[in-house]
Design an enzyme around this catalytic site. Structure first.
Site, PDB file in Angstrom:
ATOM      1  N   THR A 127       2.240 -18.561  22.031  1.00  0.00           N
ATOM      2  CA  THR A 127       2.729 -17.264  22.463  1.00  0.00           C
ATOM      3  C   THR A 127       4.159 -17.365  22.990  1.00  0.00           C
ATOM      4  OG1 THR A 127       2.110 -17.559  24.793  1.00  0.00           O
ATOM      5  CG2 THR A 127       0.436 -16.651  23.347  1.00  0.00           C
ATOM      6  N   ASN A 128       4.717 -16.188  23.242  1.00  0.00           N
ATOM      7  CA  ASN A 128       5.989 -16.093  23.953  1.00  0.00           C
ATOM      8  C   ASN A 128       5.739 -16.314  25.461  1.00  0.00           C
ATOM      9  OD1 ASN A 128       8.736 -15.382  24.522  1.00  0.00           O
ATOM     10  ND2 ASN A 128       8.728 -14.129  22.676  1.00  0.00           N
ATOM     11  N   THR A 129       6.728 -16.068  26.279  1.00  0.00           N
ATOM     12  CA  THR A 129       6.583 -16.223  27.737  1.00  0.00           C
ATOM     13  C   THR A 129       5.732 -15.083  28.307  1.00  0.00           C
ATOM     14  OG1 THR A 129       8.631 -14.988  28.020  1.00  0.00           O
ATOM     15  CG2 THR A 129       8.817 -17.374  27.995  1.00  0.00           C
ATOM     16  N   ASN A 184      12.208  -9.468  27.751  1.00  0.00           N
ATOM     17  CA  ASN A 184      13.537  -9.207  28.319  1.00  0.00           C
ATOM     18  C   ASN A 184      14.380  -8.210  27.550  1.00  0.00           C
ATOM     19  OD1 ASN A 184      13.020 -11.135  30.376  1.00  0.00           O
ATOM     20  ND2 ASN A 184      13.366 -12.731  28.854  1.00  0.00           N
ATOM     21  N   THR A 185      13.822  -7.606  26.518  1.00  0.00           N
ATOM     22  CA  THR A 185      14.499  -6.515  25.813  1.00  0.00           C
ATOM     23  C   THR A 185      13.630  -5.286  26.044  1.00  0.00           C
ATOM     24  OG1 THR A 185      15.512  -7.952  24.167  1.00  0.00           O
ATOM     25  CG2 THR A 185      15.200  -5.657  23.525  1.00  0.00           C
ATOM     26  N   LYS A 205       5.724 -13.433  16.156  1.00  0.00           N
ATOM     27  CA  LYS A 205       5.567 -14.093  17.461  1.00  0.00           C
ATOM     28  C   LYS A 205       5.075 -13.090  18.489  1.00  0.00           C
ATOM     29  CE  LYS A 205       7.764 -17.197  20.715  1.00  0.00           C
ATOM     30  NZ  LYS A 205       8.837 -18.148  20.891  1.00  0.00           N
ATOM     31  N   PHE A 210      15.943 -22.327  22.448  1.00  0.00           N
ATOM     32  CA  PHE A 210      16.732 -23.474  22.910  1.00  0.00           C
ATOM     33  C   PHE A 210      18.080 -23.506  22.187  1.00  0.00           C
ATOM     34  CE2 PHE A 210      18.280 -27.784  23.116  1.00  0.00           C
ATOM     35  CZ  PHE A 210      18.121 -28.062  24.465  1.00  0.00           C
ATOM     36  N   SER A 220       9.437 -10.646  23.277  1.00  0.00           N
ATOM     37  CA  SER A 220      10.221 -11.039  24.447  1.00  0.00           C
ATOM     38  C   SER A 220      10.067  -9.975  25.523  1.00  0.00           C
ATOM     39  CB  SER A 220      11.693 -11.181  24.087  1.00  0.00           C
ATOM     40  OG  SER A 220      12.451 -11.216  25.274  1.00  0.00           O
ATOM     41  N   THR A 258       9.821 -25.585  27.159  1.00  0.00           N
ATOM     42  CA  THR A 258       9.936 -26.033  28.548  1.00  0.00           C
ATOM     43  C   THR A 258       9.597 -27.523  28.679  1.00  0.00           C
ATOM     44  OG1 THR A 258       9.342 -23.788  29.193  1.00  0.00           O
ATOM     45  CG2 THR A 258       9.265 -25.446  30.924  1.00  0.00           C
ATOM     46  N   PHE A 271      18.273 -12.150  24.874  1.00  0.00           N
ATOM     47  CA  PHE A 271      18.812 -12.386  23.525  1.00  0.00           C
ATOM     48  C   PHE A 271      20.338 -12.496  23.530  1.00  0.00           C
ATOM     49  CE2 PHE A 271      15.078  -9.893  21.344  1.00  0.00           C
ATOM     50  CZ  PHE A 271      14.219 -10.935  21.637  1.00  0.00           C
ATOM     51  N   ASN A 284      12.894 -16.892  32.639  1.00  0.00           N
ATOM     52  CA  ASN A 284      14.163 -16.449  32.059  1.00  0.00           C
ATOM     53  C   ASN A 284      14.144 -14.968  31.745  1.00  0.00           C
ATOM     54  OD1 ASN A 284      14.629 -15.759  28.938  1.00  0.00           O
ATOM     55  ND2 ASN A 284      12.795 -17.049  29.097  1.00  0.00           N
ATOM     56  N   ARG A 285      15.335 -14.368  31.917  1.00  0.00           N
ATOM     57  CA  ARG A 285      15.545 -13.005  31.426  1.00  0.00           C
ATOM     58  C   ARG A 285      16.902 -12.972  30.713  1.00  0.00           C
ATOM     59  NH1 ARG A 285      15.383 -12.457  36.895  1.00  0.00           N
ATOM     60  NH2 ARG A 285      17.387 -12.378  37.987  1.00  0.00           N
TER      61      ARG A 285
HETATM   62  C1  LIG Z   1      15.072 -20.184  28.483  1.00  0.00           C
HETATM   63  C2  LIG Z   1      14.145 -19.693  27.411  1.00  0.00           C
HETATM   64  C3  LIG Z   1      14.641 -18.904  26.388  1.00  0.00           C
HETATM   65  C4  LIG Z   1      13.796 -18.447  25.393  1.00  0.00           C
HETATM   66  N1  LIG Z   1      14.308 -17.694  24.378  1.00  0.00           N
HETATM   67  C5  LIG Z   1      13.489 -17.285  23.388  1.00  0.00           C
HETATM   68  C6  LIG Z   1      14.009 -16.552  22.291  1.00  0.00           C
HETATM   69  O1  LIG Z   1      15.217 -16.284  22.197  1.00  0.00           O
HETATM   70  N2  LIG Z   1      13.135 -16.145  21.334  1.00  0.00           N
HETATM   71  C7  LIG Z   1      11.803 -16.431  21.384  1.00  0.00           C
HETATM   72  O2  LIG Z   1      11.060 -16.047  20.483  1.00  0.00           O
HETATM   73  N3  LIG Z   1      11.284 -17.156  22.405  1.00  0.00           N
HETATM   74  C8  LIG Z   1      12.106 -17.581  23.387  1.00  0.00           C
HETATM   75  N4  LIG Z   1      11.581 -18.302  24.417  1.00  0.00           N
HETATM   76  C9  LIG Z   1      10.127 -18.572  24.450  1.00  0.00           C
HETATM   77  C10 LIG Z   1       9.778 -19.946  23.889  1.00  0.00           C
HETATM   78  O3  LIG Z   1      10.117 -20.038  22.528  1.00  0.00           O
HETATM   79  C11 LIG Z   1       8.261 -20.196  24.042  1.00  0.00           C
HETATM   80  O4  LIG Z   1       7.550 -19.258  23.280  1.00  0.00           O
HETATM   81  C12 LIG Z   1       7.804 -20.102  25.492  1.00  0.00           C
HETATM   82  O5  LIG Z   1       8.771 -20.604  26.360  1.00  0.00           O
HETATM   83  C13 LIG Z   1       6.491 -20.841  25.726  1.00  0.00           C
HETATM   84  O6  LIG Z   1       6.623 -22.197  25.408  1.00  0.00           O
HETATM   85  P1  LIG Z   1       6.942 -23.350  26.490  1.00  0.00           P
HETATM   86  O7  LIG Z   1       5.951 -23.190  27.589  1.00  0.00           O
HETATM   87  O8  LIG Z   1       6.800 -24.627  25.710  1.00  0.00           O
HETATM   88  O9  LIG Z   1       8.340 -23.120  26.938  1.00  0.00           O
HETATM   89  C14 LIG Z   1      12.414 -18.769  25.422  1.00  0.00           C
HETATM   90  C15 LIG Z   1      11.936 -19.574  26.453  1.00  0.00           C
HETATM   91  C16 LIG Z   1      12.776 -20.038  27.440  1.00  0.00           C
HETATM   92  C17 LIG Z   1      12.209 -20.908  28.531  1.00  0.00           C
END
Ligand SMILES: Cc1cc2nc3c(=O)[nH]c(=O)nc-3n(C[C@H](O)[C@H](O)[C@H](O)COP(=O)(O)O)c2cc1C
Length: 367
Positions: free
Chosen positions: A252-254, A182-183, A224, A69, A180, A329, A120, A116-117
């Protein structure tokens, strides 16, 4: 209420990325002045129980803002006033980079989700350090670091070390992002050998820096992970993480999965590749948390993240084994009072369920 019926409809008329930038700038602007920020912070305290100790740090409450965020740490000071117990800024990389081509952030409103993609996009680790040094948040600060796009996966270690060193002084804990989607190839670092090497190098640097700076303890290192891992993958990660003495796992991550969505296949397809976050991720994230909790017998702190919008969602993560909870989110969909509401709600549930402290409830669904 005002957010969902008034502000959110306005923000959701903008492109997701424009809305995000406007929200960040507005937060910094409106909460920039200390007296206003303090007044807002006083109204957003929702946790009636005492501070929470995790990996040598003291958290005012268990609800944090997840990474992504505030990628550059420009608004952490303002975000902290909204009642978060911790803010994780980043992901940052060793050098500034622009990320993927736009559009790269999408809403699936009918699913309470985002795709999202971004890749970074950030102004670099040194700039983040300067930003948070200038305007530090009044809560625990995590800094999340990742691999630069231009660096091959085989050269990831020196790249992570550069970022690690740059943010070391300002971070209360450092999160290593190897998940992530996206990398390209980043998730390969979740395999046993590469992960063991990376964590070994980071902990060595951690030792050196802590000694140099005469710190009482090393900085807590958290890893993470992705939700898209098999049980065998997870077992390997846990074993490596325990051997490397990491302070915790962020799960977790996405996800790259597109299962169980209400949006039409055409709508989902129009978003293209990227990580899905929000409500559809919730149950998978909870499964991963439960599994880690079971595999470690509760011995490794878990920061639970994925689909948290309400106190019940946060509570489910705590019961699955999370000792802290993050959201991203949920903040977009529920608005600036979300941390306060969840904190109050979790405290109410704790009381109702007869737990004396949060610690007694961690992993309660597994018991
Ligand atoms: C737009 C967006 C950008 C994100 N950027 C990162 C990031 O730079 N690094 C990271 O570790 N996770 C990133 N995340 C993942 C979030 O930190 C989180 O792990 C994930 O969205 C799941 O949580 P949520 O369902 O509450 O969003 C991003 C998520 C979103 C939606």
């Amino acid at each position: 209420m005002i957010y969902r019926s008034f502000l959110r409809p306005i923000l959701f008329r903008l492109s997701p990325e424009a809305a995000h930038e406007l929200a960040l700038d507005s937060l910094s602007f409106f909460l920039g002045a200390a007296p206003i920020r303090k007044a807002v912070a006083a109204r957003h305290r929702g946790w009636p129980l005492g501070p929470i100790k995790r990996f040598g740090l003291e958290f005012a409450n268990p609800i944090g803002l997840a990474a992504g965020f505030d990628k550059n740490g420009t608004a952490a000071e303002s975000l902290a006033a909204l009642g978060f117990g911790f803010i994780e800024v980043g992901t940052v990389t060793s050098e500034p980079q622009s990320g993927n081509e736009k559009p790269r952030l999408f809403r699936l409103a009918s699913d309470h989700a985002l795709i999202n993609r971004l890749g970074f996009n950030n102004r670099g680790a040194a700039q983040l350090a300067e930003n948070v040094r200038r305007r530090p948040p009044d809560c625990v600060l995590g800094v999340n670091i990742g691999k630069s796009h231009r660096v091959a996966i085989a050269d990831a270690i020196p790249d992570y070390l550069t970022s690690f060193t740059a943010v070391y002084d300002v971070a209360d804990y450092i999160a290593i992002n190897i998940s992530s989607p996206n990398t390209p190839n980043l998730r390969e670092l979740q395999r046993r050998e590469p992960l063991a090497e990376l964590l070994r190098a980071l902990q060595e640097r951690n030792d050196e820096l802590a000694k140099d700076k005469s710190l009482r303890q090393k900085k807590p290192l958290l890893v993470k992970i992705a939700p898209d891992l098999s049980e065998a993958d997870l077992e390997a990660i846990i074993e490596v993480a325990l051997n490397a003495n990491v302070a915790g796992i962020i799960a977790t991550n996405t996800t790259v999965s597109r299962d169980n969505l209400h949006a039409s296949p055409a709508e989902v397809q129009a978003c293209g590749e990227g990580g899905l976050s929000g409500a559809p991720l919730r149950s998978r994230s909870n499964e991963v948390i439960s599994l880690i909790h079971r595999l470690t017998e509760g011995g490794l702190p878990i920061v639970g993240v994925g689909g948290v919008f309400t106190a019940v969602n946060a509570w489910d993560k705590i019961c699955a084994g999370a000792s802290l909870v993050q959201l991203y989110t949920g903040f977009i969909y529920e608005g600036p009072n979300v941390a306060k509401k969840i904190n109050q709600g979790v405290a109410d549930i704790l009381r109702r369920e007869g737990f004396k402290s949060l610690d007694d409830a961690i992993g309660c669904s597994a018991k």
